[in-house]
Design an enzyme around this catalytic site. Structure first.
Site, PDB file in Angstrom:
ATOM      1  N   ASP A   1      48.810  24.731  56.499  1.00 60.41           N
ATOM      2  CA  ASP A   1      49.061  23.763  54.811  1.00 60.41           C
ATOM      3  C   ASP A   1      48.031  24.080  54.076  1.00 60.41           C
ATOM      4  OD1 ASP A   1      51.685  22.212  56.018  1.00 60.41           O
ATOM      5  OD2 ASP A   1      50.317  21.279  57.075  1.00 60.41           O
ATOM      6  N   HIS A  54      35.104  50.599  47.037  1.00 62.00           N
ATOM      7  CA  HIS A  54      35.782  49.095  47.074  1.00 62.00           C
ATOM      8  C   HIS A  54      34.780  48.525  48.710  1.00 62.00           C
ATOM      9  CE1 HIS A  54      38.628  50.039  43.451  1.00 62.00           C
ATOM     10  NE2 HIS A  54      36.875  49.508  43.760  1.00 62.00           N
ATOM     11  N   ASP A  95      26.579  44.485  44.874  1.00 57.24           N
ATOM     12  CA  ASP A  95      27.607  44.242  43.871  1.00 57.24           C
ATOM     13  C   ASP A  95      28.397  42.883  44.151  1.00 57.24           C
ATOM     14  OD1 ASP A  95      29.316  44.548  41.803  1.00 57.24           O
ATOM     15  OD2 ASP A  95      29.867  46.427  42.122  1.00 57.24           O
ATOM     16  N   ASP A 147      28.987  39.748  36.654  1.00 53.44           N
ATOM     17  CA  ASP A 147      29.144  41.083  37.827  1.00 53.44           C
ATOM     18  C   ASP A 147      27.747  42.378  37.847  1.00 53.44           C
ATOM     19  OD1 ASP A 147      30.077  43.575  39.096  1.00 53.44           O
ATOM     20  OD2 ASP A 147      32.279  44.492  37.136  1.00 53.44           O
ATOM     21  N   HIS A 154      33.627  57.314  39.233  1.00 53.31           N
ATOM     22  CA  HIS A 154      34.772  56.341  37.651  1.00 53.31           C
ATOM     23  C   HIS A 154      33.209  55.695  36.552  1.00 53.31           C
ATOM     24  CE1 HIS A 154      30.538  54.292  38.687  1.00 53.31           C
ATOM     25  NE2 HIS A 154      30.671  54.386  39.594  1.00 53.31           N
ATOM     26  N   HIS A 200      33.554  48.379  32.013  1.00 51.15           N
ATOM     27  CA  HIS A 200      34.807  47.296  32.194  1.00 51.15           C
ATOM     28  C   HIS A 200      34.474  46.748  30.707  1.00 51.15           C
ATOM     29  CE1 HIS A 200      33.311  44.398  35.286  1.00 51.15           C
ATOM     30  NE2 HIS A 200      32.820  46.004  35.855  1.00 51.15           N
ATOM     31  N   HIS A 209      37.501  42.280  34.975  1.00 54.08           N
ATOM     32  CA  HIS A 209      37.811  43.531  34.552  1.00 54.08           C
ATOM     33  C   HIS A 209      38.682  42.878  33.066  1.00 54.08           C
ATOM     34  CE1 HIS A 209      37.381  46.610  37.892  1.00 54.08           C
ATOM     35  NE2 HIS A 209      36.342  46.097  37.753  1.00 54.08           N
ATOM     36  N   GLU A 241      27.485  50.735  34.414  1.00 55.96           N
ATOM     37  CA  GLU A 241      27.566  50.840  35.755  1.00 55.96           C
ATOM     38  C   GLU A 241      27.481  52.070  36.707  1.00 55.96           C
ATOM     39  OE1 GLU A 241      30.617  49.089  38.017  1.00 55.96           O
ATOM     40  OE2 GLU A 241      31.732  48.064  36.112  1.00 55.96           O
ATOM     41  N   TYR A 268      26.993  58.575  44.035  1.00 54.99           N
ATOM     42  CA  TYR A 268      27.478  58.464  45.964  1.00 54.99           C
ATOM     43  C   TYR A 268      27.374  60.176  46.613  1.00 54.99           C
ATOM     44  CZ  TYR A 268      28.502  54.749  42.862  1.00 54.99           C
ATOM     45  OH  TYR A 268      28.614  53.621  42.243  1.00 54.99           O
ATOM     46  N   ARG A 316      23.953  52.868  43.048  1.00 54.66           N
ATOM     47  CA  ARG A 316      24.682  52.019  41.395  1.00 54.66           C
ATOM     48  C   ARG A 316      23.560  51.076  40.937  1.00 54.66           C
ATOM     49  NH1 ARG A 316      29.222  51.472  43.082  1.00 54.66           N
ATOM     50  NH2 ARG A 316      29.753  48.926  44.018  1.00 54.66           N
ATOM     51  N   GLU A 347      24.067  48.166  37.876  1.00 55.24           N
ATOM     52  CA  GLU A 347      24.941  47.528  36.544  1.00 55.24           C
ATOM     53  C   GLU A 347      23.979  46.343  36.187  1.00 55.24           C
ATOM     54  OE1 GLU A 347      28.888  46.227  38.513  1.00 55.24           O
ATOM     55  OE2 GLU A 347      29.431  46.159  36.790  1.00 55.24           O
TER      56      GLU A 347
HETATM   57  N1  GLY Z   1      32.214  44.996  40.691  1.00 57.56           N
HETATM   58  C1  GLY Z   1      33.691  44.953  39.994  1.00 57.56           C
HETATM   59  C2  GLY Z   1      33.436  45.982  39.527  1.00 57.56           C
HETATM   60  O1  GLY Z   1      32.062  46.860  39.439  1.00 57.56           O
HETATM   61  O2  GLY Z   1      33.775  46.942  38.545  1.00 57.56           O
HETATM   62 MN    MN Z   2      31.851  45.986  37.214  1.00 56.51          MN
HETATM   63 MN    MN Z   3      30.207  45.051  39.825  1.00 55.49          MN
END
Ligand code: GLY
Ligand code: MN
Ligand code: MN
Length: 448
Positions: A43, A246, A263, A274, A353, A357, A364, A396, A400, A417, A419
């Site tokens: 439920d 991730h 993050d 973000d 990466h 974005h 995203h 960002e 690593y 990172r 960002e």
């Molecule tokens: N937290 C997702 C990104 O940085 O794209």
């Molecule tokens: Mn991001």
């Molecule tokens: Mn992020």
């Protein structure tokens, strides 16, 4: 999800723009459902989140709702929503109901959602074109098929089905790429809340704590400022976990001498923020940590300086990569010349990466990263998107370093990172997430 009462004029203005876009294609009917509720177990449901496109056009927060726009000799704006139902309202909460909804959200008419299958065939009949989410949801496709079959059955009395279909989501993606004033206002507030949460996490962090305790600090700060949700699952990663892109917030212990990468961003009234910060658990960067940190920050500065009207989407990434690659060479992570490392893309071993974005209702966010239209003659690909004021993106960069024989040991397991969220302005960009410090000295000062 409960969203505070709001000014409906931005939503009405967006519907008007969509109607104009439909007229430019010869008119027709747009049909758009919101998101469905989703069962988590028995439920219990997942917290409800409306469909971004639907909310963008309506501001209507309830599930089981549909928007229909007709661009014709006389435009019509119609909302289908749940009926009032005392029994359900006692258990599940208030429902606006069609009568109040039409008035409150600025529609010409609102009908109970139960009447969808009777009304839609009548509305679709004789329209020249459909504007619908194209092949993106089986249930929607099935509904559409049923309604079109009904119109075809009406054919004996002279009704025709639309001859053309346009992907409504693609039209909306293009609209959503440039944010209007009300969206930017909400995004600035979301950014400020998230920045405050990162400050809180920096203040709280100390050796011996667990990642999930830091996540709790973030959530506390998001929620106490009225954010309805996280914009995405928070990453709280200490030590080597920071090298897992991730990673979630787990239960690892924060160790003296390790870094903590966070993050995390809240969602406010449908808009994402973000932010990533990486800082030392004990409040002082070690030499190797600081060396890599300063390279990443310099890369972010380089990318931000290429985030301005008229610049192409890829320029920020390319600028960041140059700085990162040079830094990797200087620190002995890579060997060779800058041109060689860029050409061979060896830097992707430590930076795998992209540098950002689009950001908006979705973390995203929608929006093509290349210019619409055909590729120029002689080119296989369309050019990267040209930045315009009102676009919002993240910046960002990161580094690593996983342990390996050919990698200096002092850098092993360091993941960094940085960002921030950038609004493209008339002259450059504004970083709206700088309510949390980013320079290493400023972070150390805050954590003292
Ligand atoms: N937290 C997702 C990104 O940085 O794209
Ligand atoms: Mn991001
Ligand atoms: Mn992020």
């Amino acid at each position: 999800m409960s969203i505070p009462a709001q000014d409906i004029s931005p939503f009405a203005a967006r519907r008007k723009r969509l109607l104009e876009a439909m007229h430019a294609q010869g008119g027709g009917i747009a049909i758009l459902p919101t998101a469905r509720e989703c069962v988590r177990n028995r439920d219990a449901e997942y917290p409800y989140r409306f469909d971004s496109d639907f909310f963008y056009l309506t501001g209507f927060p309830e599930p089981e709702a549909w928007m229909v726009l007709v661009a014709g000799s006389q435009d019509r704006q119609i909302l289908f929503c749940r009926s009032k139902n005392l029994e359900r309202e006692i258990w599940d909460g208030y429902r606006i109901g069609p009568d109040a909804a039409a008035e409150q959200f600025g529609f010409d008419q609102a009908y109970p959602v139960e009447s969808l299958s009777d009304e839609l065939p009548k509305l679709i009949a004789d329209q020249p074109a459909l504007f619908v989410p194209l092949a993106s949801d089986r249930l929607f496709d099935l509904n559409l098929r049923t309604w079109l079959d009904k119109v075809r059955a009406m054919g004996r009395s002279g009704a025709t089905v639309p001859g053309r279909t346009y992907d409504l989501r693609a039209i909306l993606a293009e609209m959503r790429l440039v944010k209007d004033a009300s969206e930017l206002e909400t995004m600035r507030r979301a950014a400020a809340i998230s920045a405050g949460a990162h400050v809180r996490a920096m203040r709280a962090a100390r050796p011996g704590m667990r990642e999930y305790e830091i996540e709790a600090e973030l959530l506390h700060e998001f929620r106490r400022h009225g954010s309805q949700s996280v914009a995405y699952n928070s990453i709280v990663a200490t030590g080597r976990n920071a090298c897992v892109l991730h990673y979630r917030a787990g239960d690892a212990e924060l160790k003296d001498g390790d870094l903590l990468l966070i993050d995390a961003g809240c969602e406010l009234d449908g808009y994402a923020s973000d932010i990533t910060r990486t800082f030392p658990v004990n409040g002082r960067f070690s030499g190797p940590q600081r060396a890599l940190y300063d390279i990443v920050l310099e890369a972010q500065r380089a990318a931000a300086s290429r985030t301005l009207p008229g610049a192409r989407w890829n320029e920020g990434h390319d600028a960041a990569v140059r700085v990162l690659a040079q830094g990797m060479i200087d620190e002995g992570l890579l060997a060779g010349s800058l041109d060689g490392v860029l050409e061979s893309q060896q830097y992707t071993r430590f930076y795998m990466h992209r540098t950002g974005h689009w950001l908006g209702m979705d973390v995203h966010d929608v929006g093509d990263y290349r210019e619409p239209g055909p590729a120029p003659a002689g080119d296989t690909q369309r050019p990267w998107r040209t930045l315009r004021p009102g676009m919002v993106l993240t910046i960002e960069p990161g580094i690593y370093v996983r342990p390996a024989d050919d990698v200096p040991e002092r850098f092993w397991d360091i993941g960094i990172r940085i960002e921030d969220d950038a609004v493209v302005t008339e002259t450059g960009c504004e970083l709206i997430t700088r309510g949390v410090p980013v320079a290493a000295d400023d972070i150390e000062a805050l954590m003292k």
